[in-house]
Design a protein around this motif. Structure first.
Motif, short mmCIF file in Angstrom:
data_model
loop_
_atom_site.label_atom_id
_atom_site.label_comp_id
_atom_site.label_asym_id
_atom_site.label_seq_id
_atom_site.Cartn_x
_atom_site.Cartn_y
_atom_site.Cartn_z
N THR A 93 0.84 -1.21 0.00
CA THR A 93 0.00 0.00 0.00
C THR A 93 0.87 1.25 0.00
O THR A 93 0.64 2.19 -0.78
N LEU A 94 1.86 1.27 0.86
CA LEU A 94 2.75 2.43 0.94
C LEU A 94 3.52 2.63 -0.35
O LEU A 94 3.67 3.77 -0.84
N ALA A 95 4.01 1.54 -0.93
CA ALA A 95 4.77 1.64 -2.18
C ALA A 95 3.91 2.21 -3.30
O ALA A 95 4.36 3.06 -4.09
N LEU A 96 2.65 1.77 -3.37
CA LEU A 96 1.75 2.28 -4.40
C LEU A 96 1.44 3.76 -4.19
O LEU A 96 1.38 4.54 -5.16
N LEU A 97 1.24 4.17 -2.93
CA LEU A 97 0.97 5.57 -2.64
C LEU A 97 2.14 6.45 -3.07
O LEU A 97 1.95 7.51 -3.68
N ILE A 98 3.35 6.01 -2.75
CA ILE A 98 4.54 6.78 -3.13
C ILE A 98 4.70 6.81 -4.64
O ILE A 98 5.05 7.84 -5.24
N LEU A 99 4.42 5.68 -5.29
CA LEU A 99 4.53 5.59 -6.74
C LEU A 99 3.57 6.56 -7.42
O LEU A 99 3.96 7.31 -8.34
N PHE A 100 2.33 6.56 -6.99
CA PHE A 100 1.34 7.46 -7.60
C PHE A 100 1.68 8.92 -7.31
O PHE A 100 1.50 9.79 -8.17
N ARG A 101 2.15 9.18 -6.11
CA ARG A 101 2.48 10.56 -5.76
C ARG A 101 3.63 11.09 -6.61
O ARG A 101 3.66 12.26 -6.98
N ARG A 102 4.56 10.21 -6.93
CA ARG A 102 5.74 10.66 -7.67
C ARG A 102 5.48 10.76 -9.17
O ARG A 102 5.92 11.71 -9.82
N PHE A 103 4.78 9.78 -9.72
CA PHE A 103 4.65 9.73 -11.19
C PHE A 103 3.25 10.11 -11.69
O PHE A 103 3.09 10.44 -12.86
N PHE A 104 2.24 10.02 -10.83
CA PHE A 104 0.87 10.36 -11.26
C PHE A 104 0.23 11.25 -10.19
O PHE A 104 -0.81 10.93 -9.62
N SER A 105 0.87 12.39 -9.93
CA SER A 105 0.47 13.25 -8.82
C SER A 105 -0.93 13.85 -8.98
O SER A 105 -1.55 14.23 -7.99
N LYS A 106 -1.42 13.94 -10.21
CA LYS A 106 -2.73 14.53 -10.44
C LYS A 106 -3.87 13.55 -10.19
O LYS A 106 -5.03 13.96 -10.13
N LEU A 107 -3.56 12.29 -10.02
CA LEU A 107 -4.60 11.27 -9.77
C LEU A 107 -4.85 11.15 -8.28
O LEU A 107 -3.95 11.38 -7.46
N PRO A 108 -6.09 10.77 -7.87
CA PRO A 108 -6.40 10.58 -6.44
C PRO A 108 -5.77 9.29 -5.92
O PRO A 108 -6.42 8.24 -5.89
N ALA A 109 -4.53 9.37 -5.51
CA ALA A 109 -3.76 8.18 -5.13
C ALA A 109 -4.44 7.35 -4.04
O ALA A 109 -4.54 6.12 -4.19
#
Length: 610
Positions: A195-211
């Motif tokens: 869960t944490l890895a996915l949150l960091i991944l979305f925040r870094r590469f897909f910041s405009k999406l609701p992570a």
């Protein structure tokens, strides 16, 4: 009459006014922002419900009606209201010891505390107490949020790591951690790590999406197939309720226990809301009404309680999403509430598969932004007293709990304020060669007036500092602060900073001081607030016993005019009546000739500043 009623309605419901004046161009950005806010609010509401200690469905209840209420009654166009980490932590800290592990009583207490919080807010709005937003100073609020964030993060460790913990308080959790962590449940730990890895991944590469929403959907989907196989805890069946819990068996004595905590909760919620609302209002160049915000918060909490939700406040993370996406009006809150209501009525079945470990990670992820030691470090350089207050608040919240910690922090903050009032800073004033009055300092261009003390007391005089004020004047006159051998004949008081209101003790103290100085052959003058002092001291027009002037410059001109005449005529022992007449004549002249320059100061002896 219609215009008057419409004006009154819009004043009572500022958000409604914006909706009546709605422009078509705003609809697209508002819809986009509403969907984005709901995507972020959904998982966070469920996580905060877990933090509060109630069913996840209660977190959704706490979003819908409060968001609609604020859209109508709030004055901020960007603010999103909803569950907040600090309010949830306060509720849990208050309710858990009172409920005695009874889930029915626990929910009853949550709802009642929320309702009482709303009532307190409405009372504050009615009494126009919007200024209470400044009661919790920035150092206290910074310390509070940091303390709450640390408490929440440590409190979620057992859920994230999957071990069983019977500790509720921070100190006990840390004390038992080395033993309890040995029972870590590895599948839960892996779920949390993913869960944490996915949150960091979305925040870094897909910041405009609701992570948080996307990650929770992914983890819920995985848990639906794998959770039972690996024995990962899920939140379970989510049951909707259409009526309030039965309060017939509620112990009425518990209401007393909620009275003060609900007041504290109202204050914390309002201050947090105002900080967020003000910052975004400043950014978008409009004003907000503090009393309207108090009313909106009160109505939102009452509706949250009626709909079986818990206390809400301004949600900074969701407000930031709204602003970043480009939301224009309060319609964003209505759209977000509609989306959450749709999920509540038609999509609650999948919620039972949400893994508790992932929910804990989302909660830590959402709370992490509250940790702000950078600002605390800045306080150390700017204001050491504020820095110490912030650190004290953090320590108290961590050690004695949120409610007690807030109370102690506010008490210490008030004590700091009273210390400033009791023993304020002070300064001696002088003039430069051009006749401008400044504080005496190491700057040699500013020199004192010969035989004269110009004194500024940097605090309003009250009954508890008038004795100190008198003592300081007498110490200066007696050269106890290094005033050397200068013979003081005049004491000029800057009344603007010291005499702000009428106080019987202060007036009596000033009269005593005047008598004491007159015995020593010293005249006391008051510069500023002449009209007020004339009333407070009951000085009649024929009474020249009190020397009152409109400002410092007129007082100095009066002193120097008498000094000049004394020097020119070498008056040493004149008759008292003629002296009074001379002073009276000069005083009238000085008051008329307001543009007369201050005489040269080059020959005056230096006074050392306090």
């Amino acid at each position: 009459m219609k215009l008057l009623s419409k004006y009154t309605l819009f004043k009572f419901m500022p958000g409604l006014k914006n909706l009546f004046e709605y422009q078509r161009d705003w609809l697209g950005p508002d819809i986009k922002a509403g969907l984005s806010v709901s995507a972020v609010a959904l998982p966070i509401a469920i996580a905060y419900a877990e933090l509060t200690g109630v069913s996840p469905i209660v977190g959704l209840y706490a979003c819908i009606l409060p968001m609609i209420a604020y859209a109508l009654f709030g004055s901020s166009r960007q603010l999103i209201i909803g569950p907040d980490a600090a309010t949830c932590a306060i509720i849990a800290a208050v309710v858990a010891p009172l409920a005695l592990s009874n889930p029915q009583v626990y929910l009853q207490l949550v709802i009642i505390m929320t309702f009482m919080t709303g009532i307190w807010c409405l009372i504050a709005s009615k009494l126009h107490l919007g200024a209470l937003a400044d009661l919790l100073s920035r150092p206290i609020l910074t310390g509070l949020l940091n303390g709450v964030a640390i408490t929440i993060i440590i409190g979620q460790l057992n859920k994230v790591l999957g071990y069983t913990s019977n500790s509720n308080q921070l100190i006990e959790i840390l004390y038992n951690l080395p033993v309890e962590i040995q029972t870590i449940h590895w599948p839960s730990f892996i779920s949390s790590a993913l869960t944490l890895a996915l949150l960091i991944l979305f925040r870094r590469f897909f910041s405009k999406l609701p992570a948080p929403l996307i990650v929770m959907v992914i983890m819920t989907f995985l848990a639906a197939f794998l959770a039972e196989q690996f024995n990962i805890d899920m939140i379970g069946e989510v049951r909707k309720s259409s009526s309030l819990p039965d309060f017939s068996n509620f112990p009425p004595g518990l209401l007393r226990e909620l009275l003060v905590p609900s007041l504290n909760l109202a204050l914390v919620s309002f201050v947090s809301l105002m900080l967020t609302a003000r910052s975004f209002a400043t950014k978008n160049r409009y004003e907000i009404d503090a009393n309207a915000e108090f009313r909106a918060l009160g109505i939102a909490n009452i509706l949250s309680a009626i709909s079986q939700g818990f206390a809400v406040s301004g949600a900074s993370s969701r407000t930031a999403v709204n602003d970043n996406v480009g939301g224009k009006t309060q319609l964003v809150s209505i759209i977000a509430a509609a989306v959450i209501a749709f999920v509540l009525f038609f999509m609650t079945a999948p919620l039972k598969y949400i893994p508790i470990s992932s929910l804990g990670v989302v909660l830590i992820y959402a709370t992490w932004s509250l940790i702000d030691f950078k600002n605390i470090r800045k306080l150390r350089k700017r204001d050491k007293a504020a820095f110490r207050l912030a650190i004290f608040t953090v320590v108290m919240v961590l050690t004695v709990g949120v409610i007690a910690g807030i109370g102690l922090a506010v008490l210490v903050g008030l004590m700091q304020f009273l210390r400033i009032i009791f023993r304020p800073t002070e300064s001696l004033l002088g003039a430069d060669e051009e006749g401008r009055i400044h504080s005496l300092s190491s700057n040699k261009e500013v020199k004192p007036i010969e035989n004269t003390i110009i004194y500024r007391f940097n605090s309003p005089l009250t009954y508890f500092n008038i004795a100190y004020f008198k003592r300081r004047i007498n110490q200066l006159v007696e050269n106890s602060d290094g005033l050397e051998s200068t013979e003081i004949k005049w004491v000029i008081i800057d009344a603007v900073s010291a005499l702000t209101h009428s106080d019987v003790s202060v007036i009596a103290g000033l009269k005593e001081l005047k008598k004491e100085l007159n015995i020593k052959g010293i005249q006391i003058l008051f510069a500023g607030r002449k009209t007020n002092l004339t009333q407070w001291l009951r000085v009649k027009e024929t009474n020249k016993d009190w020397l009152l002037f409109n400002d410092l410059y007129l007082a100095v001109r009066y002193v120097q005019s008498i000094t000049q005449i004394d020097e020119e005529n070498q008056i040493e022992n004149s008759d008292s009546n003629s002296t009074i007449n001379t002073q009276e004549t000069i005083r009238n002249k000085v008051e008329i000739d307001k543009n007369a320059p201050i005489i040269s100061l080059s020959h005056y002896n230096a006074l050392k500043p306090i």
